[in-house]
Design an enzyme around this catalytic site. Structure first.
Site, PDB file in Angstrom:
ATOM      1  N   ALA A  12       0.866  -1.191   0.000  1.00 54.55           N
ATOM      2  CA  ALA A  12       0.000   0.000   0.000  1.00 54.55           C
ATOM      3  C   ALA A  12       0.900   1.238   0.000  1.00 54.55           C
ATOM      4  O   ALA A  12       0.806   2.119   0.864  1.00 54.55           O
ATOM      5  CB  ALA A  12      -0.957  -0.003   1.193  1.00 54.55           C
ATOM      6  N   LEU A  13       1.773   1.269  -0.984  1.00 55.57           N
ATOM      7  CA  LEU A  13       2.857   2.260  -1.002  1.00 55.57           C
ATOM      8  C   LEU A  13       2.341   3.689  -1.217  1.00 55.57           C
ATOM      9  O   LEU A  13       1.373   3.910  -1.937  1.00 55.57           O
ATOM     10  CB  LEU A  13       3.858   1.900  -2.106  1.00 55.57           C
ATOM     11  CG  LEU A  13       4.503   0.509  -1.973  1.00 55.57           C
ATOM     12  CD1 LEU A  13       5.460   0.253  -3.132  1.00 55.57           C
ATOM     13  CD2 LEU A  13       5.221   0.331  -0.638  1.00 55.57           C
ATOM     14  N   GLY A  15       5.479   8.483   1.361  1.00 50.02           N
ATOM     15  CA  GLY A  15       6.397   8.233   2.483  1.00 50.02           C
ATOM     16  C   GLY A  15       7.379   7.119   2.144  1.00 50.02           C
ATOM     17  O   GLY A  15       8.585   7.219   2.425  1.00 50.02           O
ATOM     18  N   HIS A  16       6.883   6.058   1.513  1.00 48.66           N
ATOM     19  CA  HIS A  16       7.777   4.963   1.107  1.00 48.66           C
ATOM     20  C   HIS A  16       8.774   5.457   0.055  1.00 48.66           C
ATOM     21  O   HIS A  16       9.955   5.133   0.099  1.00 48.66           O
ATOM     22  CB  HIS A  16       6.982   3.789   0.514  1.00 48.66           C
ATOM     23  CG  HIS A  16       6.097   3.099   1.513  1.00 48.66           C
ATOM     24  ND1 HIS A  16       4.721   3.181   1.468  1.00 48.66           N
ATOM     25  CD2 HIS A  16       6.396   2.319   2.580  1.00 48.66           C
ATOM     26  CE1 HIS A  16       4.215   2.476   2.469  1.00 48.66           C
ATOM     27  NE2 HIS A  16       5.194   1.952   3.160  1.00 48.66           N
ATOM     28  N   GLN A  60       2.972  -9.626  13.319  1.00 51.25           N
ATOM     29  CA  GLN A  60       3.061  -8.343  14.022  1.00 51.25           C
ATOM     30  C   GLN A  60       1.686  -7.724  14.285  1.00 51.25           C
ATOM     31  O   GLN A  60       1.593  -6.640  14.840  1.00 51.25           O
ATOM     32  CB  GLN A  60       3.977  -7.376  13.286  1.00 51.25           C
ATOM     33  CG  GLN A  60       3.431  -6.790  11.988  1.00 51.25           C
ATOM     34  CD  GLN A  60       4.499  -5.987  11.269  1.00 51.25           C
ATOM     35  OE1 GLN A  60       5.419  -6.531  10.681  1.00 51.25           O
ATOM     36  NE2 GLN A  60       4.368  -4.661  11.308  1.00 51.25           N
ATOM     37  N   ARG A  87      -2.493   3.025   6.227  1.00 44.51           N
ATOM     38  CA  ARG A  87      -3.832   2.961   6.837  1.00 44.51           C
ATOM     39  C   ARG A  87      -4.720   4.136   6.413  1.00 44.51           C
ATOM     40  O   ARG A  87      -5.940   4.047   6.527  1.00 44.51           O
ATOM     41  CB  ARG A  87      -3.724   2.939   8.356  1.00 44.51           C
ATOM     42  CG  ARG A  87      -3.212   1.620   8.884  1.00 44.51           C
ATOM     43  CD  ARG A  87      -3.345   1.551  10.398  1.00 44.51           C
ATOM     44  NE  ARG A  87      -3.184   0.203  10.885  1.00 44.51           N
ATOM     45  CZ  ARG A  87      -2.025  -0.377  11.136  1.00 44.51           C
ATOM     46  NH1 ARG A  87      -0.906   0.297  10.947  1.00 44.51           N
ATOM     47  NH2 ARG A  87      -1.964  -1.621  11.566  1.00 44.51           N
TER      48      ARG A  87
HETATM   49  O1  PAF Z   1       6.775  -0.571   8.992  1.00 47.10           O
HETATM   50  C1  PAF Z   1       6.364  -1.548   8.351  1.00 47.10           C
HETATM   51  O2  PAF Z   1       5.797  -1.413   7.267  1.00 47.10           O
HETATM   52  C2  PAF Z   1       6.551  -2.941   8.938  1.00 47.10           C
HETATM   53  O3  PAF Z   1       6.426  -2.927  10.322  1.00 47.10           O
HETATM   54  C3  PAF Z   1       7.857  -3.609   8.496  1.00 47.10           C
HETATM   55  C4  PAF Z   1       9.081  -2.869   9.012  1.00 47.10           C
HETATM   56  C5  PAF Z   1       7.906  -3.695   6.988  1.00 47.10           C
HETATM   57  C6  PAF Z   1       7.911  -5.032   9.073  1.00 47.10           C
HETATM   58  O4  PAF Z   1       6.845  -5.809   8.626  1.00 47.10           O
END
Ligand code: PAF
Length: 281
Positions: free
Chosen positions: A32-33, A36-37, A61, A189
């Site tokens: 979901a770039l 920021g990415h 996670q 998000r």
């Molecule tokens: O920040 C994120 O998108 C995630 O926590 C990461 C570092 C890719 C680990 O899944």
């Protein structure tokens, strides 16, 4: 840009790059770039021969199954964005079994206590899950430099500790928060917010900037009360607000001149959880 969908072909690619003595800059993502990415890749491009990104929505996670299920997955659009950016040499999109060959479970880490503060307290197991996936990605990607956004400031500190604890020779770089025009911190998000909610959420950054000013004249308990009042009146639920020491991530009740501090806010709007922070000057 090369695209790898499994560990075997990706490992061959890495082996070739290592044989050519190429330096590798790495930015892991869950897809979901957004801009920021892209700012992580821009930063990586300046210092490395090869820039690699990964896209993997890491189940371990997520402490909330609904959050995992609703996490945006936009792989085709992501690949287009990566290609159009012209910044990335390769993207690794592993399968679950490439990351978790046996059982899909978290390792347990001792990060010296920072894992128990803030997001660690609010989301049990979250940082063990992040540590598990990032450790495995570091083993497979073998980067010289790795890039993480400061929006997840606690995560950045956790990764710095991970590298220290595992004694890895990887330089960790924090990249400044990228914001929408209205100040909302960019996040995958945000895709789940309506236009009205996006506008409402601009209050988070406005409040953080006010907090920065208030620290010059008010004590922290008065600042907390003010922040709570601001969010009590609106449509966002304040989950927590705190000012913490940037090293220990422990909440503080007063500020001294020889340390660095940051204000942290977490709110829920609809069923979207938003986090943001600001370094206090
Ligand atoms: O920040 C994120 O998108 C995630 O926590 C990461 C570092 C890719 C680990 O899944």
């Amino acid at each position: 840009m090369e695209i790898f969908y499994d560990k075997k072909t990706f490992s061959e690619y890495i082996k070739t790059q290592k044989e050519k003595n190429k330096t590798i800059g790495f930015a892991p993502t869950m897809g979901a770039l957004h801009a920021g990415h892209i700012s992580l890749y821009k930063e990586a491009r300046q210092k490395n021969d090869i820039v690699i990104s990964s896209i993997f929505v890491n189940p371990t996670q997520f402490n909330n199954p609904e959050d995992l299920e609703k996490y945006p997955r936009t792989i085709d659009v992501d690949i287009k964005k990566l290609e159009n950016s012209n910044l990335v040499n390769a993207v690794y999109i592993p399968r679950v079994e490439d990351i978790y060959p046996n059982r899909m479970e978290r390792k347990h880490y001792n990060f010296g206590g920072i894992e128990n503060e803030m997001e660690g307290a609010a989301r049990p197991g979250h940082f063990d899950g992040v540590g598990t996936v990032v450790e495995e990605l570091f083993v497979q990607v073998q980067p010289d430099n790795a890039y993480f956004g400061e929006k997840d400031f606690q995560q950045l500190k956790i990764i710095e500790k991970l590298v220290e604890v595992l004694n890895l020779k990887i330089n960790i770089h924090g990249v400044k928060i990228h914001r929408e025009e209205n100040g909302l911190a960019m996040s995958s998000r945000n895709m789940r917010l309506s236009e009205i909610e996006k506008e409402t959420s601009s209050l988070i950054y406005k409040t953080l900037k006010q907090v920065n000013d208030w620290t010059k004249t008010l004590n922290i308990s008065d600042i907390k009360e003010k922040v709570e009042n601001i969010f009590n009146q609106g449509e966002m639920d304040l989950e927590y607000f705190m000012i913490a020491d940037e090293e220990t991530l422990k909440e503080v009740n007063s500020i001294s001149n020889d340390k660095n501090y940051r204000a942290f806010i977490v709110v829920n709007i609809g069923n979207v959880r938003l986090i943001d922070n600001l370094h206090l000057d």
